[in-house]
Design an enzyme around this catalytic site. Structure first.
Site, PDB file in Angstrom:
ATOM      1  N   LYS A 197       0.784  -1.233  -0.132  1.00  0.00           N
ATOM      2  CA  LYS A 197      -0.045   0.078   0.026  1.00  0.00           C
ATOM      3  C   LYS A 197       0.825   1.430  -0.003  1.00  0.00           C
ATOM      4  CE  LYS A 197      -2.007   3.328   2.799  1.00  0.00           C
ATOM      5  NZ  LYS A 197      -1.855   4.099   1.744  1.00  0.00           N
ATOM      6  N   GLY A 250       6.351   5.832   8.233  1.00  0.00           N
ATOM      7  CA  GLY A 250       5.275   7.271   8.260  1.00  0.00           C
ATOM      8  C   GLY A 250       5.508   7.880   9.544  1.00  0.00           C
ATOM      9  N   SER A 251       4.417   8.607   9.923  1.00  0.00           N
ATOM     10  CA  SER A 251       4.428   9.374  11.121  1.00  0.00           C
ATOM     11  C   SER A 251       4.417   8.652  12.323  1.00  0.00           C
ATOM     12  CB  SER A 251       3.176  10.319  10.916  1.00  0.00           C
ATOM     13  OG  SER A 251       1.966   9.680  11.008  1.00  0.00           O
ATOM     14  N   GLY A 255       2.085   5.131  13.194  1.00  0.00           N
ATOM     15  CA  GLY A 255       2.927   4.240  13.433  1.00  0.00           C
ATOM     16  C   GLY A 255       2.502   3.576  14.921  1.00  0.00           C
ATOM     17  N   GLU A 272       9.040   2.620  10.896  1.00  0.00           N
ATOM     18  CA  GLU A 272      10.452   3.545  10.815  1.00  0.00           C
ATOM     19  C   GLU A 272       9.519   4.772  10.937  1.00  0.00           C
ATOM     20  OE1 GLU A 272      13.510   3.662  11.505  1.00  0.00           O
ATOM     21  OE2 GLU A 272      13.208   1.764  10.630  1.00  0.00           O
ATOM     22  N   GLN A 352       1.246  19.831   4.386  1.00  0.00           N
ATOM     23  CA  GLN A 352       2.526  20.065   4.987  1.00  0.00           C
ATOM     24  C   GLN A 352       3.025  21.598   5.024  1.00  0.00           C
ATOM     25  OE1 GLN A 352       4.356  17.425   5.940  1.00  0.00           O
ATOM     26  NE2 GLN A 352       5.687  19.234   6.714  1.00  0.00           N
TER      27      GLN A 352
HETATM   28  P1  ADP Z   1       1.556  11.540   6.647  1.00  0.00           P
HETATM   29  O1  ADP Z   1       0.799  12.270   7.612  1.00  0.00           O
HETATM   30  O2  ADP Z   1       2.552  12.211   6.050  1.00  0.00           O
HETATM   31  O3  ADP Z   1       0.735  11.276   5.269  1.00  0.00           O
HETATM   32  P2  ADP Z   1       1.075   8.792   7.527  1.00  0.00           P
HETATM   33  O4  ADP Z   1       1.905   8.095   8.860  1.00  0.00           O
HETATM   34  O5  ADP Z   1      -0.302   9.215   8.030  1.00  0.00           O
HETATM   35  O6  ADP Z   1       2.021  10.241   6.999  1.00  0.00           O
HETATM   36  O7  ADP Z   1       1.156   7.776   6.186  1.00  0.00           O
HETATM   37  C1  ADP Z   1       2.175   7.034   6.042  1.00  0.00           C
HETATM   38  C2  ADP Z   1       1.428   5.811   5.334  1.00  0.00           C
HETATM   39  O8  ADP Z   1       0.559   5.396   6.485  1.00  0.00           O
HETATM   40  C3  ADP Z   1       0.515   6.049   4.282  1.00  0.00           C
HETATM   41  O9  ADP Z   1       0.440   5.357   3.159  1.00  0.00           O
HETATM   42  C4  ADP Z   1      -0.872   6.225   4.793  1.00  0.00           C
HETATM   43  O10 ADP Z   1      -2.044   6.163   3.796  1.00  0.00           O
HETATM   44  C5  ADP Z   1      -0.891   5.074   5.757  1.00  0.00           C
HETATM   45  N1  ADP Z   1      -1.740   5.366   6.943  1.00  0.00           N
HETATM   46  C6  ADP Z   1      -2.378   6.249   7.436  1.00  0.00           C
HETATM   47  N2  ADP Z   1      -3.266   6.160   8.127  1.00  0.00           N
HETATM   48  C7  ADP Z   1      -3.223   4.696   8.333  1.00  0.00           C
HETATM   49  C8  ADP Z   1      -3.973   3.548   9.033  1.00  0.00           C
HETATM   50  N3  ADP Z   1      -4.997   3.684  10.001  1.00  0.00           N
HETATM   51  N4  ADP Z   1      -3.726   2.279   9.063  1.00  0.00           N
HETATM   52  C9  ADP Z   1      -2.790   1.897   8.033  1.00  0.00           C
HETATM   53  N5  ADP Z   1      -2.092   2.723   7.321  1.00  0.00           N
HETATM   54  C10 ADP Z   1      -2.330   4.223   7.366  1.00  0.00           C
END
Ligand code: ADP
Length: 502
Positions: A197, A250-251, A255, A272, A352
């Protein structure tokens, strides 16, 4: 990338992502599920952050049901793949790696167009993605186990490495080729099936990568691309009982959520997340080396989890360092990602950008001095152009030094000696990367041993790592086994201990 726990990136007012949604249109590019391409469903426009009037294409966003179908396909394909010889697993990885390297200019251009990093960086990243596949092609052949004597007479003991099954890979937008590659390549090399994904903002590069993978000779359904939202696709991956493990970048807020959700179904998890990486500059540092290392913190528009954002500078070199970095920033051309003159592309999107501007305003409210940058810039095309910002006179307890901004914003913290520099460097929730610029071998050695980060560099920037050695952080930056190099096998395999009485 990402923020600091639940109280950070989410703490600032969020605006909707500026991608247009066209629910009735059919997407130009679809998802790869069970060996078939699916363009039906919701079509989302991929907009160029360097030129908001440039729509790259529309991409199908998958639903939770589509994601479960992908997991089922991966589960069915897994035994065949896991049963192949290492050489048979190596061949598709070599194919993918070779094609990425051969097409790096074309795919790198697409990457830069959708993400906004300068073209040279986009091209370099695609080549790097190719190297990951080639490296892990070789690793497929080097997956050794152990054989040892039992404590019982006449019994033999083997420790075998075995794949996990279906792994879910969830990636961010800031490295649209490299991060997927450093997860997909080891997952496949070590015998797993994949549900991938990508981030919502960068479906183009993900699709190009998936298209190559679809022609590489893998069993049908072994690798699946499910583009879409975290709340749909991501949550479906997390809830699927047949997903054995999830690797996420991701964030920190997302995480943490993923770790909790994975615990519910006993999934192995690798996270990470963010950084607030210090670059220490001591009085004996080479000025040019230090300023160049600090400038690197602005590369990728500062949208890198490894970027140096806290510049911890000793008082004897402080003023000269600030002048040297300011001079470099004056020549750091902000512009369209595809313009060869551009050193710094646009911020990735409106959300952002607003976060960056909020932090720049916050820094000034906190009493920091904005030496240069921080203002919006007009260019020939409509884009999120922001002048790289440098703060001085900051303290490590200011929010701009505690929270990950994820933009082209750095802050100088003045310190009196090495001991204070080390204490400030370590005084953070994060621990991804750290750097020191010094001519003293003694201090460099001490820093390497005592810096609380997963990656430490000497007379080099905090960002820009090799692919054959581990990558990951301490404290709130990372969770679970390391990524990259041979260490990746600790996540993508499990061990089985076999006892035999011949
Ligand atoms: P940003 O805020 O920079 O978009 P995220 O941590 O939200 O960073 O996103 C990183 C990845 O995690 C993206 O692919 C996003 O779609 C995915 N993501 C966001 N929310 C969820 C969730 N609840 N479950 C699984 N994946 C998620």
């Amino acid at each position: 990338m990402g923020g600091e726990g639940t109280r950070q990136r989410r703490a600032l007012p969020a605006k909707p992502r500026d991608r247009k949604e066209l629910p009735l249109a059919r997407a130009d590019y679809g998802n790869l599920i069970a060996g078939d391409w699916h363009t039906e469903g919701e079509a989302v426009a991929n907009v160029n952050p360097s030129d908001l009037d440039d729509t790259i294409a529309t991409y199908a966003f998958a639903s939770a049901e589509d994601t479960h179908a992908a997991v089922d396909a991966a589960k069915r394909a897994f035994p065949q793949w896991a049963g192949l010889t290492p050489e048979q697993r190596q061949a598709p990885l070599e194919f993918i790696g070779d094609e990425l390297i051969r097409r790096k200019d074309e795919i790198g251009r697409l990457l830069s167009r959708e993400e906004g990093k300068p073209l040279a960086e986009g091209v370099g990243e695609v080549a790097r993605a190719g190297q990951f596949f080639k490296f892990y092609g070789g690793e497929a052949l080097r997956l050794h186990g152990d054989f040892t004597q039992s404590v019982r007479p006449g019994v033999e003991v083997e420790v075998r490495r075995e794949p996990l099954g279906v792994v879910g890979l969830i990636t961010p937008w800031n490295f649209p080729a490299a991060i997927p590659a450093w997860k997909i390549a080891p997952a496949l090399a070590y015998g797993n099936a994949v549900v991938f994904k990508p981030a919502e903002l960068v479906p183009g590069t993900a699709w190009a990568l998936a298209e190559i993978i679809s022609r590489s000779g893998l069993p049908e359904g072994l690798f699946n691309l499910v583009m879409g939202r975290g709340k749909d696709v991501g949550e479906a991956i997390l809830s699927a009982r047949d997903v054995a493990a999830v690797s996420f970048t991701g964030s920190a807020a997302t995480g943490g959520h993923i770790a909790r959700r994975c615990a519910e179904t006993m999934k192995k998890v690798q996270l990470e997340m963010g950084g607030k990486n210090p670059l220490v500059v001591l009085d004996d540092a080479d000025l040019e080396t230090a300023a160049a290392a600090a400038l690197n913190g602005y590369s990728g528009t500062g949208q890198k989890c490894t970027a140096s954002s806290r510049l911890v500078v000793q008082e004897g070199i402080h003023d000269r360092f600030v002048d040297a970095l300011s001079d470099k920033l004056a020549g750091y051309t902000v512009g369209h990602a595809l313009d060869p003159e551009t050193k710094c592309g646009p911020v990735v999107d409106e959300t952002q950008l607003q976060q960056d501007l909020d932090y720049i305003a916050l820094g000034q409210q906190e009493g920091a001095e904005l030496v240069t940058g921080g203002q919006l810039l007009n260019r020939a095309t409509r884009g999120h152009y922001l002048a790289p910002a440098l703060f001085t006179g900051t303290r490590n307890d200011m929010r701009i030094n505690r929270e990950e901004i994820f933009g082209p914003v750095c802050a100088v913290i003045r310190v009196k000696d090495y001991a204070e520099a080390l204490a400030v460097a370590n005084d953070t929730e994060y621990g991804l990367t750290s750097a020191i610029c010094t001519d003293s071998l003694k201090r460099a050695s001490h820093f390497k041993a005592n810096s609380r980060s997963g990656i430490v560099t000497v007379n080099l920037p905090t960002g820009g790592m090799d692919y054959h050695v581990p990558f990951g952080g301490m404290k709130a930056s990372s969770y679970g086994p390391r990524e990259q190099g041979q260490y990746a096998r600790d996540f993508y395999t499990t061990t089985k201990t076999a006892y035999t009485k011949p």
